[in-house]
Design a protein around this motif. Structure first.
Motif, mmCIF file in Angstrom:
data_model
loop_
_atom_site.group_PDB
_atom_site.id
_atom_site.type_symbol
_atom_site.label_atom_id
_atom_site.label_comp_id
_atom_site.label_asym_id
_atom_site.label_seq_id
_atom_site.Cartn_x
_atom_site.Cartn_y
_atom_site.Cartn_z
ATOM 1 N N SER A 53 -11.153 5.848 -7.098
ATOM 2 C CA SER A 53 -10.630 7.037 -7.355
ATOM 3 C C SER A 53 -9.173 7.348 -6.573
ATOM 4 O O SER A 53 -8.315 7.884 -7.456
ATOM 5 N N ARG A 54 -8.813 6.632 -5.649
ATOM 6 C CA ARG A 54 -7.521 6.567 -4.724
ATOM 7 C C ARG A 54 -6.622 5.889 -5.811
ATOM 8 O O ARG A 54 -5.165 6.085 -5.631
ATOM 9 N N THR A 55 -6.859 5.055 -6.482
ATOM 10 C CA THR A 55 -6.044 4.229 -7.199
ATOM 11 C C THR A 55 -5.317 4.974 -8.414
ATOM 12 O O THR A 55 -4.137 4.629 -9.058
ATOM 13 N N GLU A 56 -5.885 6.047 -8.637
ATOM 14 C CA GLU A 56 -5.072 7.133 -9.826
ATOM 15 C C GLU A 56 -3.822 7.485 -9.287
ATOM 16 O O GLU A 56 -2.946 7.288 -10.160
ATOM 17 N N ALA A 57 -3.860 7.899 -8.052
ATOM 18 C CA ALA A 57 -2.475 8.273 -7.667
ATOM 19 C C ALA A 57 -1.465 7.133 -7.660
ATOM 20 O O ALA A 57 -0.260 7.244 -7.832
ATOM 21 N N HIS A 58 -1.990 6.141 -7.088
ATOM 22 C CA HIS A 58 -1.286 4.765 -7.138
ATOM 23 C C HIS A 58 -0.487 4.442 -8.592
ATOM 24 O O HIS A 58 0.738 4.222 -8.524
ATOM 25 N N LEU A 59 -1.313 4.644 -9.536
ATOM 26 C CA LEU A 59 -0.937 4.152 -10.802
ATOM 27 C C LEU A 59 -0.045 5.235 -11.425
ATOM 28 O O LEU A 59 1.077 5.157 -12.071
ATOM 29 N N SER A 60 -0.330 6.401 -11.330
ATOM 30 C CA SER A 60 0.180 7.772 -11.759
ATOM 31 C C SER A 60 1.742 7.773 -11.118
ATOM 32 O O SER A 60 2.739 8.114 -11.826
ATOM 33 N N ASP A 61 2.001 7.267 -9.994
ATOM 34 C CA ASP A 61 3.185 7.285 -9.216
ATOM 35 C C ASP A 61 3.871 5.734 -9.278
ATOM 36 O O ASP A 61 4.828 5.691 -8.409
ATOM 37 N N LEU A 62 3.393 5.077 -9.962
ATOM 38 C CA LEU A 62 3.756 3.507 -9.787
ATOM 39 C C LEU A 62 5.299 3.188 -10.343
ATOM 40 O O LEU A 62 5.726 3.890 -11.359
ATOM 41 N N ASP A 63 6.129 2.561 -9.319
ATOM 42 C CA ASP A 63 7.450 2.467 -9.603
ATOM 43 C C ASP A 63 7.501 1.785 -10.948
ATOM 44 O O ASP A 63 6.912 0.817 -11.278
ATOM 45 N N PRO A 64 8.536 2.332 -11.852
ATOM 46 C CA PRO A 64 8.751 1.457 -13.176
ATOM 47 C C PRO A 64 8.868 0.154 -13.118
ATOM 48 O O PRO A 64 8.727 -0.575 -14.191
ATOM 49 N N ARG A 65 9.682 -0.480 -12.082
ATOM 50 C CA ARG A 65 9.806 -1.727 -11.823
ATOM 51 C C ARG A 65 8.290 -2.529 -11.897
ATOM 52 O O ARG A 65 8.364 -3.633 -12.080
ATOM 53 N N TRP A 66 7.262 -1.881 -11.448
ATOM 54 C CA TRP A 66 6.185 -2.629 -11.393
ATOM 55 C C TRP A 66 5.237 -2.497 -12.685
ATOM 56 O O TRP A 66 4.124 -2.956 -12.531
ATOM 57 N N VAL A 67 5.462 -1.656 -13.572
ATOM 58 C CA VAL A 67 4.536 -1.518 -14.431
ATOM 59 C C VAL A 67 4.346 -2.848 -15.246
ATOM 60 O O VAL A 67 3.021 -3.193 -15.442
ATOM 61 N N VAL A 68 5.046 -3.628 -15.767
ATOM 62 C CA VAL A 68 4.723 -4.839 -16.226
ATOM 63 C C VAL A 68 4.247 -5.948 -15.411
ATOM 64 O O VAL A 68 3.186 -6.581 -15.767
ATOM 65 N N PRO A 69 4.689 -6.319 -14.283
ATOM 66 C CA PRO A 69 4.037 -6.905 -13.069
ATOM 67 C C PRO A 69 2.535 -6.449 -12.848
ATOM 68 O O PRO A 69 1.723 -7.398 -12.611
ATOM 69 N N VAL A 70 2.179 -5.114 -12.835
ATOM 70 C CA VAL A 70 0.995 -4.849 -12.450
ATOM 71 C C VAL A 70 0.041 -5.234 -13.394
ATOM 72 O O VAL A 70 -0.948 -5.597 -13.403
ATOM 73 N N ARG A 71 0.630 -4.610 -14.787
ATOM 74 C CA ARG A 71 -0.077 -4.916 -15.974
ATOM 75 C C ARG A 71 -0.558 -6.368 -16.166
ATOM 76 O O ARG A 71 -1.611 -6.706 -16.231
ATOM 77 N N ARG A 72 0.462 -7.124 -15.752
ATOM 78 C CA ARG A 72 0.032 -8.772 -15.941
ATOM 79 C C ARG A 72 -0.674 -9.126 -14.950
ATOM 80 O O ARG A 72 -1.945 -9.738 -15.418
ATOM 81 N N ARG A 73 -0.838 -8.634 -13.554
ATOM 82 C CA ARG A 73 -1.881 -9.046 -12.782
ATOM 83 C C ARG A 73 -3.171 -8.359 -12.965
ATOM 84 O O ARG A 73 -4.193 -9.275 -13.053
ATOM 85 N N LEU A 74 -3.312 -7.259 -13.501
ATOM 86 C CA LEU A 74 -4.410 -6.650 -13.775
ATOM 87 C C LEU A 74 -5.225 -7.523 -15.044
ATOM 88 O O LEU A 74 -6.421 -7.973 -15.133
ATOM 89 N N GLU A 75 -4.398 -7.970 -16.202
ATOM 90 C CA GLU A 75 -5.001 -8.856 -17.373
ATOM 91 C C GLU A 75 -5.477 -9.994 -16.637
ATOM 92 O O GLU A 75 -6.259 -10.408 -17.265
ATOM 93 N N GLN A 76 -4.602 -10.640 -15.750
ATOM 94 C CA GLN A 76 -5.049 -12.016 -15.278
ATOM 95 C C GLN A 76 -6.523 -11.801 -14.474
ATOM 96 O O GLN A 76 -7.295 -12.864 -14.549
#
Length: 310
Positions: free
Chosen positions: A205-228
């Motif tokens: 549950s603690r990751t909800e805040a991490h993602l809600s406040d995610l730096d816009p620069r990190w959206v695509v890199p994080v999405r790619r890592r999660l997909e991998q």
């Protein structure tokens, strides 16, 4: 709809006018076919404005437009799409690409590199055999942090989605449709769609805040890592291998830092979440632990590298 990035290397090459005419016809048809799924939200991104391009050496696009009514009609079809320039104008922040470079055959490439960085599609003028394929392999150089906190350039080869003729669009059609309907564009959307997008990943549950406040620069890199990560776990047989065959660099935390990676799990027990994947720009990390009994991995932290006071 993903962004379509113009490959500047495929323009202004040695090419006779007849070949250039055929190439432009294929190019326009390919771009329009790719945009068909969501024309209103499709952008054709180039380093310079389209009207400034030279199709081939000594053959500016203005000359091509005026050479026949058919070409003028094709140009109007291109203009119906939103166009944006330069390439960096679509990045989340102006310095979002400062940590990496992309090269093709030893030369830096902006459009091809941006297509990979932004998880989009590269589009080329098919005047040479190397641009007549549905994927192009690039050399990627990225500045990453090592375990001892020193910085080093890491080199790898990556494939970028690519089209230059209508048949290539068929290769990517399922992905284009997925991008139009379900691809997360913000960290908050990643959280809200996580169950559908990443069925093999479990999020504390603690990751909800991490993602809600995610730096816009990190959206695509994080999405790619999660997909991998999700794709690796989907192929994992825990009884055969102690961990998945990772599709990106995954390592455990160093012995001296393991204690900062303990978090309260679903059952209120504190456990070690020391495995981590990296993402950039900056020192981005996804910390998790393996859950072999459920053929899953459980994520505890998404964001900057964990410091002892966090």
């Amino acid at each position: 709809m993903p962004l379509l990035f113009l490959n500047e290397r495929s323009w202004k090459t040695a090419c006779d006018p007849a070949r250039a005419e055929r190439a432009m016809a294929d190019f326009v048809d390919a771009v329009r076919a790719a945009a068909k799924e969501d024309t209103a939200d499709t952008s054709l991104v180039s380093e310079v404005e389209l009207k400034s391009l030279e199709i081939a050496e000594g053959y500016p696009i203005g000359k091509w437009i005026g050479s026949s009514p058919k070409n003028h009609a094709r140009w109007q079809r291109l203009l119906a799409l939103r166009s944006r320039s330069p390439v960096r104008s679509v990045f989340p922040t102006p310095d979002a690409d400062g940590h990496l470079e992309y090269h093709y055959k030893g030369e830096e490439v902006l459009g091809l590199g941006a297509a990979h960085f932004m998880d989009g599609i590269a589009v080329s003028l098919p005047v040479a055999p190397e641009w007549q394929r549905p994927a192009v392999t690039l050399e990627r150089t990225e500045l990453v942090e090592l375990a001892d906190e020193s910085m080093e350039f890491e080199h790898e080869t990556v494939d970028v989605r690519h089209i230059s003729a209508p048949p290539h669009v068929d290769e990517h059609l399922a992905w284009i449709r997925e991008s139009s309907l379900a691809r997360a564009a913000t960290g908050r959307q990643i959280w809200e769609r996580k169950a559908d997008l990443y069925p093999h990943l479990q999020f504390l549950s603690r990751t909800e805040a991490h993602l809600s406040d995610l730096d816009p620069r990190w959206v695509v890199p994080v999405r790619r890592r999660l997909e991998q990560l999700d794709a690796a776990v989907a192929l994992w047989e825990p009884t055969a291998r102690p961990e998945p065959e990772w599709q990106s660099k995954v390592t455990p935390e160093s012995q001296t830092r393991r204690e900062v990676c303990r978090f309260v799990d679903f059952d209120d027990e504190r456990r070690l979440f020391e495995m981590h994947a990296r993402f950039t720009p900056g020192m981005g990390r996804v910390y998790f632990r393996l859950v072999p009994e459920e053929r899953a991995i459980r994520l505890a932290h998404i964001g900057s590298k964990i410091r002892p006071d966090l």
